[in-house]
Scaffold this active site. Structure first.
Site, PDB file in Angstrom:
ATOM      1  N   CYS A 199       0.834  -1.203   0.000  1.00 48.04           N
ATOM      2  CA  CYS A 199       0.000   0.000   0.000  1.00 48.04           C
ATOM      3  C   CYS A 199       0.871   1.257   0.000  1.00 48.04           C
ATOM      4  CB  CYS A 199      -0.973  -0.057   1.183  1.00 48.04           C
ATOM      5  SG  CYS A 199      -2.319   1.112   1.050  1.00 48.04           S
ATOM      6  N   HIS A 207      -3.456  -5.725   0.826  1.00 51.33           N
ATOM      7  CA  HIS A 207      -2.766  -5.962   2.100  1.00 51.33           C
ATOM      8  C   HIS A 207      -2.677  -7.448   2.439  1.00 51.33           C
ATOM      9  CE1 HIS A 207      -2.573  -1.785   3.716  1.00 51.33           C
ATOM     10  NE2 HIS A 207      -3.554  -1.597   2.860  1.00 51.33           N
ATOM     11  N   GLU A 242      -0.893  -8.706   4.739  1.00 54.07           N
ATOM     12  CA  GLU A 242      -0.660  -8.868   6.183  1.00 54.07           C
ATOM     13  C   GLU A 242      -1.944  -8.877   6.996  1.00 54.07           C
ATOM     14  OE1 GLU A 242      -0.429  -6.135   4.587  1.00 54.07           O
ATOM     15  OE2 GLU A 242      -1.068  -4.453   5.808  1.00 54.07           O
TER      16      GLU A 242
END
Lengths: 992, 274
Positions: free
Chosen positions: B105, B234, B236
């Site tokens: 990002c 994302h 994560e």
């Protein structure tokens, strides 16, 4: 010499921001523009060479792939009208500040303090419009004249050159301290209060007068170089500390209450009598299971999460600023409430935001009273302010809601809430306890002090003029705050400070004043405070509400390390004095005493207010309309109502997943767009323990009786939490009152009635929090939400919000609202009564009625416990609470969110006093749910629910058909779930 | 720290995904430290001591001059106090040492604006693409389906086919400098991840499947070595099944697919750098 750098997109690159503005001009103002181009302008007021500016413009200021720039000449000349919007002098310019830092980094040298970068935006508008249209676009859309300056040039008047404008703050005179003789007649005392915007009444002014005539006081003042006259610093500090905002004078005052039978009672403090007492009783009853740690005493409430961590929660309002500057007001609201959990105990890491807005209809189409912004503009600005405040702070916005009522035209309500988590012990000490010690340094961290936010929102716009900084509106800067929080969390864990609090209302006067109570006094040097610009009077430094500041007490042994780390992490931290145990609040400016007050008087001197309340229940006409012929159509209309329809476009623009703990998102279901009842997050990534967050708010019911409104709002918050897997065993709430002025006066002849509504609300708060055993742990009140200009008065409906926070032991057992599988059994839990008073359905039919929903807490509690057991045993496939729009709306939402049809028979719905299909479908009786259960779990589920009111009413289908059979056995609703979904989604579509 | 894989996650000035990114590294088996950029600038920490560099998401400097612009400026010009070493040189050395870098990002935006990606001719100091405002003009949080280019040299996506991850950004529209640049990116299989339609499973320009209007539906790219990888979605925050937006209605493996990106990086380091 100042430089002007203009940055715009290259030919062929899409200008999405410009397109967005063009769309807004068409949609909001109805002006048909052909197109809008946006150009970003940096005005650099620094001693730089042309070559340096070239490097800056081509470096950090522009993107070589998509942008081009010009220096000291216009980038483009193709427009019909040009509007440039910048900031007024003194208004925080975040981008300008970042731009200055980027220049310093690029050039490898520091710029001077007074060298600055100012930013503005140039809009090049094409279209067949006239001067008046351009003026409207500027004033009603692009600029907020409180904080912005703008100018308009038409193509024919344009000379093809750029003009450079520097919005510098010009300080006119040397700072000064005024001394005021309080031995003046009463009317002059009142005039003084009014002229200085002190908001103190005569009784309070006289109390101050008496203090300053006290011989001992005069003697002591002489010793520090003052006399019997009060200084402007003192009177301003007292006014802040004694304000309604800080001292809650209505909640703590004495009320003479007459009920509907004419019986009189004297209530000595609503807060003590109902709110505090309820929590105390609940805690006593809970005994060793009491999870409350710090209630009502700090900036936020603290409860236990598990043995190692505590949860902290606070919801604030920022209504008046949001009415004036929706974007800035809401942004400040959210970053402001962030500082509450952060300033509680030793400080909490922030883990979620939750926001609730109350607006008038965005489709409002009648003339606006003077000075009011259109509700759509307020909606837009508030939404965006909260987006920037929340997203940029890296805090997930996990849920919220939006309530519409015409009366919020007078003032929108912007509730911003933040939760945090902290280790239960820090440096071996309980984290929820803080104590500044005598000798500790007073340290202020974060932003600098300017004239922003002085006197909050009680200013008038005539005081604003070019060259004078705006006093009213603060603009928060999430990044300055984030940097400060990053630093302070390290300082906290290293045990470098003893106490912390935020600078919000009342600025330093309140933050240092409050912390000084812990040590017993303080000595504060105002001239040491870092300022945004010169020329602030000492009283302004003391009460300024400039954002992003925390005040800490740092002991001598840690001060060097503290300041060193702050510098390293690029956070401003300044020692402003020492905490003492002198019993005095002592403030100096350049070595001279400017305020010297006894702590006791400063904090406890405010006299109690006496007020009158009289309850006279309203009676409305009972509606008498025939049942509709086509209930399918009626259901679609209900689904499209503002208070029911999808808010997806708003929700999507908030980051609800940052920090990686998301479990139940605000949007759920087969297409990720169904309306979730409550949020679940895992604040500790290693653990399956979760936090449940929900809200309850139903101002419409208050038109009939605020007692039941309060009960219903509490019930809604609780049942939303229960719905996803929360439990009454570990659930607490915050109360948040937003009222219209309830004090009898010439302006408010119906004060006693409005105050009675407040009394009734508090009575219900006591009755129902104790019945559920769910304690209030913190709260807030905002008591003057009226609009009054000329002969137009708009008072908001008395509104109470309950925000719940709880624990779920294992998030893997959480439940969402969407139906899951064909063949699952549909159950309704709870009784449906003839309770359509102030319902969405009655409103749709132009009525209010009288049968307001009531909460039967005993039955509800049993139901909540049983449902919780069923969820913990994984017997519930889906669960949705029944609220606005009743059973009908709830069924539809469950079906289309799950992408499967539902078939139910209303004859199986447990009901009391209802014989109409439409009433049964749309009654808003409380404490009800719709759940679906897998057939294999039927017996186990029904066994657990024994003793509760529940009934299987149908099944989940394997197609898209939505079918309801009415009380006489006929099919009364038959449609496709996607038609219902379309009705639900289209209302606000494209508005953003 | 032990002898295993040492991971560093850079924080500060508005990053906000460092904790979950560090947690992903840890779950994937690395030792991990969250390091504030000031610690690098003050010379207390050096990139040289780590194997795996992570640039997490956030709003660096508030994205005030454009996403990650001010931060790119800082990385390019900041010098380590005392030694005077340009920070950027440390970064180049890290790359030359053959170590992997992941930007998510805002971290991806930073890498692109610094020139670390796509670094077509091995020049890590020239910006040849950008990430600009979404066509929608809005910040949006929504989950998207992504297809992995299996011929890509990217070390992070080995063995992956399609993944489902959330995007959370306002400036994610990938724009290359020009047509030839785009062609090179495509030819060399550097466009690792593309937004796909949920039905056709093919790269799409259709909103909301392509949430920002990215050129050629590009969601993430790598450098020619495959060791530098940046993406808007994302990974994560898809570590567990409970992260998935439909976990209450679908049968999902306990571990999320986002974790695979980190496993791959750690595996690569174990094989090549330890």
């Amino acid at each position: 010499m100042p430089f002007r750098v203009e940055v715009g997109f290259k030919e062929g690159i899409r200008d999405a921001q410009g397109e967005k503005i063009a769309k807004k001009i068409r949609n909001f103002l109805g002006i048909d523009v052909k197109g809008v181009k946006s150009i970003f302008v940096y005005t650099i007021d620094a001693d730089l060479t042309e070559e340096e500016v070239e490097r800056i413009a081509s470096g950090p200021f522009s993107d070589p792939i998509i942008q081009r720039f010009s220096i000291n000449e216009p980038l483009e000349g193709d427009f019909d009208f040009l509007i440039e919007v910048g900031f007024r002098p003194g208004v925080t310019d975040n981008v300008g500040r970042t731009a200055k830092e980027a220049i310093e980094c690029l050039l490898g040298k520091r710029l001077k303090e007074e060298e600055k970068v100012y930013t503005s935006i140039l809009y090049l508008i094409k279209g067949d419009l006239n001067e008046k249209d351009a003026e409207r676009i500027a004033k009603d859309l692009l600029a907020n004249t409180l904080i912005n300056r703008y100018y308009i040039i038409s193509r024919k008047d344009w000379d093809g050159k750029v003009s450079i404008h520097l919005p510098k703050v010009k300080s006119i005179r040397e700072p000064q301290v005024l001394k005021i003789d309080l031995n003046i007649p009463d009317d002059e005392l009142l005039k003084l209060s009014k002229d200085r915007l002190l908001a103190l009444n005569l009784k309070e002014m006289k109390t101050i007068q008496r203090y300053f005539n006290d011989k001992r006081v005069i003697e002591e003042r002489k010793e520090v170089g003052l006399d019997e006259r009060i200084t402007d610093v003192e009177i301003e500090a007292i006014a802040q500390t004694w304000s309604e905002h800080c001292k809650h004078k209505i909640f703590n005052g004495i009320i003479h209450y007459t009920d509907e039978n004419g019986k009189e009672t004297i209530i000595n403090s609503l807060f003590d009598t109902y709110i505090r007492r309820a929590t105390e009783e609940i805690r006593r009853k809970k005994g060793k299971d009491d999870f409350c740690l710090s209630v009502f005493s700090d900036n936020a409430g603290v409860i236990k999460f598990n043995d190692d961590f505590n949860l902290v929660f606070k919801v604030e309002t920022h209504n008046s600023p949001s009415a004036l500057d929706p974007y800035g007001g809401a942004l400040t609201g959210i970053v402001g409430v962030n500082r509450d959990p952060f300033g509680t105990g030793k400080g909490a890491k922030l883990i979620f935001n939750t926001d609730i807005f109350c607006f008038a209809s965005p489709f409002y189409n009648r003339p606006l009273p003077p000075r009011l912004l259109h509700p759509r503009r307020i909606f837009y600005g508030v939404r965006e302010g909260v987006e920037h405040g929340g997203n940029k702070s890296g805090i997930p916005t996990v849920n919220g809601c939006i309530v519409f009522d015409e009366r919020y035209l007078g003032k929108p309500l912007v509730y911003c809430g933040t939760g945090g988590i902290m280790p239960s012990k820090i440096s071996g000490e309980p984290s929820h306890i803080k104590r500044a010690r005598p000798g500790d340094y007073i340290v202020m961290t974060g932003g600098r002090i300017g004239k922003d936010g002085i006197h909050g929102a009680t200013f008038s716009s005539e005081e604003l003029h070019e060259g004078s900084p705006t006093a009213a509106v603060q603009i928060g800067d999430p990044i300055t705050q984030k940097k400060m929080f990053d630093f302070l969390l390290i300082a906290r864990d290293r045990g470098w400070y003893n106490s912390i609090t935020d600078n919000g209302a009342g600025g330093l006067s309140c933050s240092v004043g409050e912390m000084a109570r812990e040590s017993g006094g303080a000595e504060l040097h105002l001239d040491r405070a870092p300022l945004k610009y010169a020329g602030l009077d000492p009283w302004e430094i003391l009460v300024s509400e400039s954002q992003e500041r925390m005040t800490l007490s740092v002991p001598k042994e840690h001060i060097d390390k503290f300041l060193e780390l702050a510098e390293k992490m690029d956070v401003e931290a300044t020692v402003l004095g020492r905490f003492t145990d002198s019993g005095k609040f002592h403030v100096l400016y350049k070595g001279k005493t400017v305020l010297y007050l006894d702590m006791e008087f400063f904090h406890n001197g405010v006299p109690k207010r006496e007020m009158i309340a009289k309850w006279d229940p309203p009676r409305y006409e009972e509606p008498d309309f025939p049942p509709p012929d086509d209930l399918t159509e009626t259901l679609k209309i209900m689904l499209g109502r503002l208070n029911i329809c999808s808010k997806e476009e708003v929700v999507r623009q908030y980051d609800h997943e940052v920090q990686g703990g998301s479990v139940i998102k605000p949007l759920v279901g087969i297409s990720n767009d169904g309306p979730s009842d409550a949020a679940v997050i895992r604040p500790i990534l290693e653990s399956h323990e979760g936090v449940v967050v929900s809200n309850g708010i139903c101002p419409r019911y208050g038109d009939i009786d605020t007692y039941h409104m309060t009960a219903c709002a509490l019930d809604e918050a609780i049942r939303n939490a229960i719905s996803v897997g929360g439990t009454l065993r570990h659930l607490a709430v915050l109360d948040n009152f937003c009222w219209c002025d309830p004090i009898l006066s010439e302006k408010t002849p119906d004060g006693p009635y409005k105050l009675a509504k407040l009394v009734r609300a508090n009575q219900a708060l006591y009755d129902y929090t104790t019945a559920y055993g769910v304690p209030c742990i913190s709260g807030k009140d905002s008591m003057k939400n009226d609009y009054h200009i000329g002969n137009i008065k708009i008072s908001i409906p008395p509104t109470i919000l309950f925000s719940a926070i709880g624990k779920i032991e294992d998030v893997r057992k959480a439940v969402t609202m969407d139906v899951k599988r064909p063949g699952d059994l549909v159950y309704v839990l709870g009784m449906t009564y003839n309770e359509l008073g102030a319902s969405e359905y009655f409103l749709q039919n132009g009525a209010i009625g009288n049968n307001v929903p009531k909460v039967r807490a005993k039955a509800a509690k049993r139901l909540y416990e049983a449902l919780n057991t069923a969820i913990e045993n994984r017997l519930i496939a889906s669960c949705h609470d029944i609220s606005d729009g009743g059973l009908g709306v709830c069924l539809a939402e469950k079906a289309f969110s799950g992408g499967l049809g539902i078939e139910v028979d209303l004859r199986y719905v447990p009901k009391d006093g209802i014989d109409r299909d439409d009433y049964l479908l749309f009654s808003e009786s409380q404490s009800r749910f719709l759940v679906t259960v897998h057939p294999k779990d039927k017996d186990a589920f029904e066994e657990i629910m024994k003793g509760c009111i529940f009934s299987q009413i149908g099944k989940v289908r394997d197609d898209r058909t939505f079918k309801v059979i009415g009380l006489n056995g006929d099919v009364i609703i038959l449609t496709d779930i996607y038609e219902l979904k379309e009705a639900w989604q289209r209302t606000l579509r494209g508005l953003f | 720290m032990g002898k295993g894989v040492r991971s560093i996650v850079i924080s500060g000035y508005g990053t906000n995904c460092e904790v979950e990114m560090a947690y992903a590294c840890k779950l994937a088996g690395a030792d991990v430290e969250i390091v504030h950029i000031s610690e690098l600038i003050y010379g207390e920490k050096r990139l040289d001591d780590y194997h795996f560099l992570n640039f997490p998401g956030g709003f660096l400097d508030g994205d005030d001059l454009g996403a990650a612009k001010a931060a790119a400026n800082r990385w390019r010009y900041a010098r380590v106090k005392n030694t005077g070493e340009p920070l950027f040189e440390q970064l180049l050395r890290f790359i030359n040492d053959g170590k992997p870098i992941l930007g998510v990002c805002n971290g991806f935006q930073l890498m692109v604006k610094l020139g670390l990606l796509p670094a077509l001719n091995g020049n890590y100091n020239e910006q040849v693409a950008t990430l600009s405002y979404n066509d929608s003009g809005r910040f949006e949080d929504r989950w998207v389906y992504l297809k992995v280019d299996k011929e890509s040299p990217c070390i992070f996506t080995k063995g992956l086919d399609t993944i489902y991850l959330p995007v959370r950004h306002a400036e994610g529209k990938f724009i290359p400098k020009d047509e030839p640049t785009l062609n090179l990116i495509e030819e060399r299989h550097l466009a690792v991840l593309k937004y796909i339609h949920n039905e056709t499973k093919e790269p799409t320009m259709e909103y909301p499947f392509n949430p920002n209007g990215s050129t050629a539906a590009i969601a993430g790219i790598c450098d020619p070595t495959g060791r530098l990888f940046g993406l808007m979605p994302h990974p994560e925050v898809y570590l567990f099944f409970t992260h998935h937006p439909r976990w209450t209605r679908e049968d999902l493996p306990a571990e999320g697919l986002g974790l695979a990106v980190f496993y791959n990086a750690i595996e690569y380091i174990k094989e090549n750098l330890l």
